[in-house]
Design a protein around this motif. Sequence first.
Motif, mmCIF file in Angstrom:
data_model
loop_
_atom_site.group_PDB
_atom_site.id
_atom_site.type_symbol
_atom_site.label_atom_id
_atom_site.label_comp_id
_atom_site.label_asym_id
_atom_site.label_seq_id
_atom_site.Cartn_x
_atom_site.Cartn_y
_atom_site.Cartn_z
ATOM 1 N N ALA A 138 0.874 -1.177 0.000
ATOM 2 C CA ALA A 138 0.000 0.000 0.000
ATOM 3 C C ALA A 138 0.911 1.227 0.000
ATOM 4 N N ILE A 139 1.129 1.795 -1.167
ATOM 5 C CA ILE A 139 2.234 2.745 -1.355
ATOM 6 C C ILE A 139 2.127 4.040 -0.547
ATOM 7 N N PHE A 140 0.960 4.387 -0.040
ATOM 8 C CA PHE A 140 0.838 5.610 0.763
ATOM 9 C C PHE A 140 0.769 5.311 2.264
ATOM 10 N N SER A 141 1.197 4.130 2.669
ATOM 11 C CA SER A 141 1.101 3.724 4.074
ATOM 12 C C SER A 141 2.413 3.850 4.839
ATOM 13 N N GLY A 142 3.232 4.788 4.512
ATOM 14 C CA GLY A 142 4.509 4.928 5.219
ATOM 15 C C GLY A 142 5.421 3.763 4.912
ATOM 16 N N VAL A 143 5.893 3.080 5.934
ATOM 17 C CA VAL A 143 6.771 1.915 5.734
ATOM 18 C C VAL A 143 5.897 0.676 5.591
ATOM 19 N N LYS A 165 9.812 2.044 1.694
ATOM 20 C CA LYS A 165 9.371 3.388 2.057
ATOM 21 C C LYS A 165 9.500 4.264 0.818
ATOM 22 N N THR A 166 8.387 4.883 0.429
ATOM 23 C CA THR A 166 8.418 5.733 -0.757
ATOM 24 C C THR A 166 9.336 6.926 -0.506
ATOM 25 N N HIS A 167 10.330 7.083 -1.364
ATOM 26 C CA HIS A 167 11.256 8.222 -1.288
ATOM 27 C C HIS A 167 10.637 9.395 -2.043
ATOM 28 N N THR A 168 10.250 9.168 -3.303
ATOM 29 C CA THR A 168 9.549 10.183 -4.091
ATOM 30 C C THR A 168 8.564 9.487 -5.023
ATOM 31 N N LYS A 174 3.431 8.811 -12.513
ATOM 32 C CA LYS A 174 3.428 7.533 -11.780
ATOM 33 C C LYS A 174 4.834 6.968 -11.593
ATOM 34 N N ASN A 175 5.857 7.769 -11.833
ATOM 35 C CA ASN A 175 7.239 7.341 -11.579
ATOM 36 C C ASN A 175 7.518 7.451 -10.089
ATOM 37 N N ALA A 176 8.256 6.466 -9.560
ATOM 38 C CA ALA A 176 8.514 6.445 -8.123
ATOM 39 C C ALA A 176 9.920 5.937 -7.832
ATOM 40 N N ILE A 177 10.450 6.413 -6.713
ATOM 41 C CA ILE A 177 11.697 5.889 -6.151
ATOM 42 C C ILE A 177 11.338 5.414 -4.752
ATOM 43 N N VAL A 178 11.671 4.162 -4.473
ATOM 44 C CA VAL A 178 11.300 3.550 -3.199
ATOM 45 C C VAL A 178 12.563 3.044 -2.511
ATOM 46 N N GLU A 179 12.721 3.415 -1.243
ATOM 47 C CA GLU A 179 13.854 2.939 -0.445
ATOM 48 C C GLU A 179 13.497 1.574 0.138
ATOM 49 N N TYR A 180 14.413 0.616 -0.018
ATOM 50 C CA TYR A 180 14.206 -0.737 0.517
ATOM 51 C C TYR A 180 15.284 -1.073 1.530
ATOM 52 N N ASN A 181 14.861 -1.635 2.652
ATOM 53 C CA ASN A 181 15.736 -2.283 3.624
ATOM 54 C C ASN A 181 15.265 -3.725 3.698
ATOM 55 N N VAL A 182 16.142 -4.645 3.336
ATOM 56 C CA VAL A 182 15.784 -6.063 3.277
ATOM 57 C C VAL A 182 16.604 -6.801 4.328
ATOM 58 N N TYR A 183 15.927 -7.586 5.143
ATOM 59 C CA TYR A 183 16.558 -8.393 6.176
ATOM 60 C C TYR A 183 16.283 -9.849 5.832
ATOM 61 N N VAL A 184 17.348 -10.602 5.598
ATOM 62 C CA VAL A 184 17.162 -11.966 5.127
ATOM 63 C C VAL A 184 18.068 -12.940 5.872
#
Length: 187
Positions: A138-143, A165-168, A174-184
């Motif tokens: 849900a792209i407008f839900s913060g993290v 987390k949406t950066h911009t 409809k172009n977007a930059i999304v920050e990802y933190n992945v824990y695996v």
Amino acid sequence: MAKNVHFLTSAMLILLILSTSKSESFSRKLSPDAQGFKKEKLTHLHFYFHDIVTSKNPTSVPITKPGIINSSTDFGTVFMADDPLTVEPDINSKLVGRAQGIYASASQTEIGFLMVFNLVFLEGKYNGSTLSLLGHNAIFSGVREMPIVGGSKIFRFAHGYALAKTHTIDLKTKNAIVEYNVYVLHY
């Protein structure tokens, strides 16, 4: 006659039992040690996902649109993507991988996508390794948190989660930059 029926019934029962036990031969238990499993490692990956829908060279394109469109959510629209993953929000920063897969507008009440992606890494010791991401975004839900459900090479038997987390986002293009933190966790 009764003895013959009883014998025939017993013979059929034995054949059924034998055929059932053979059907389980497709699997066997293995020793994790013999397969090279060691203690699990926890890896944190940080990158920026660039979803470019409107451009001369888009990285995400709609592959289907429903007959009836909910204009507020684009419910039912499906996109195919091959999005770059970079170390910084700048598209020209170092490329570390690609997010290849499908996302679909799966909500009638919010902009929420079903994400089905392979995160394909191209850099360093992770080159050629992948992580499989499947979840609700849900792209407008913060993290947002989405599960990592598997992987390959270094990430074989991986499991974990991704925080997005949406950066911009440009609502017009409809172009977007999304920050990802992945824990695996992986072996």
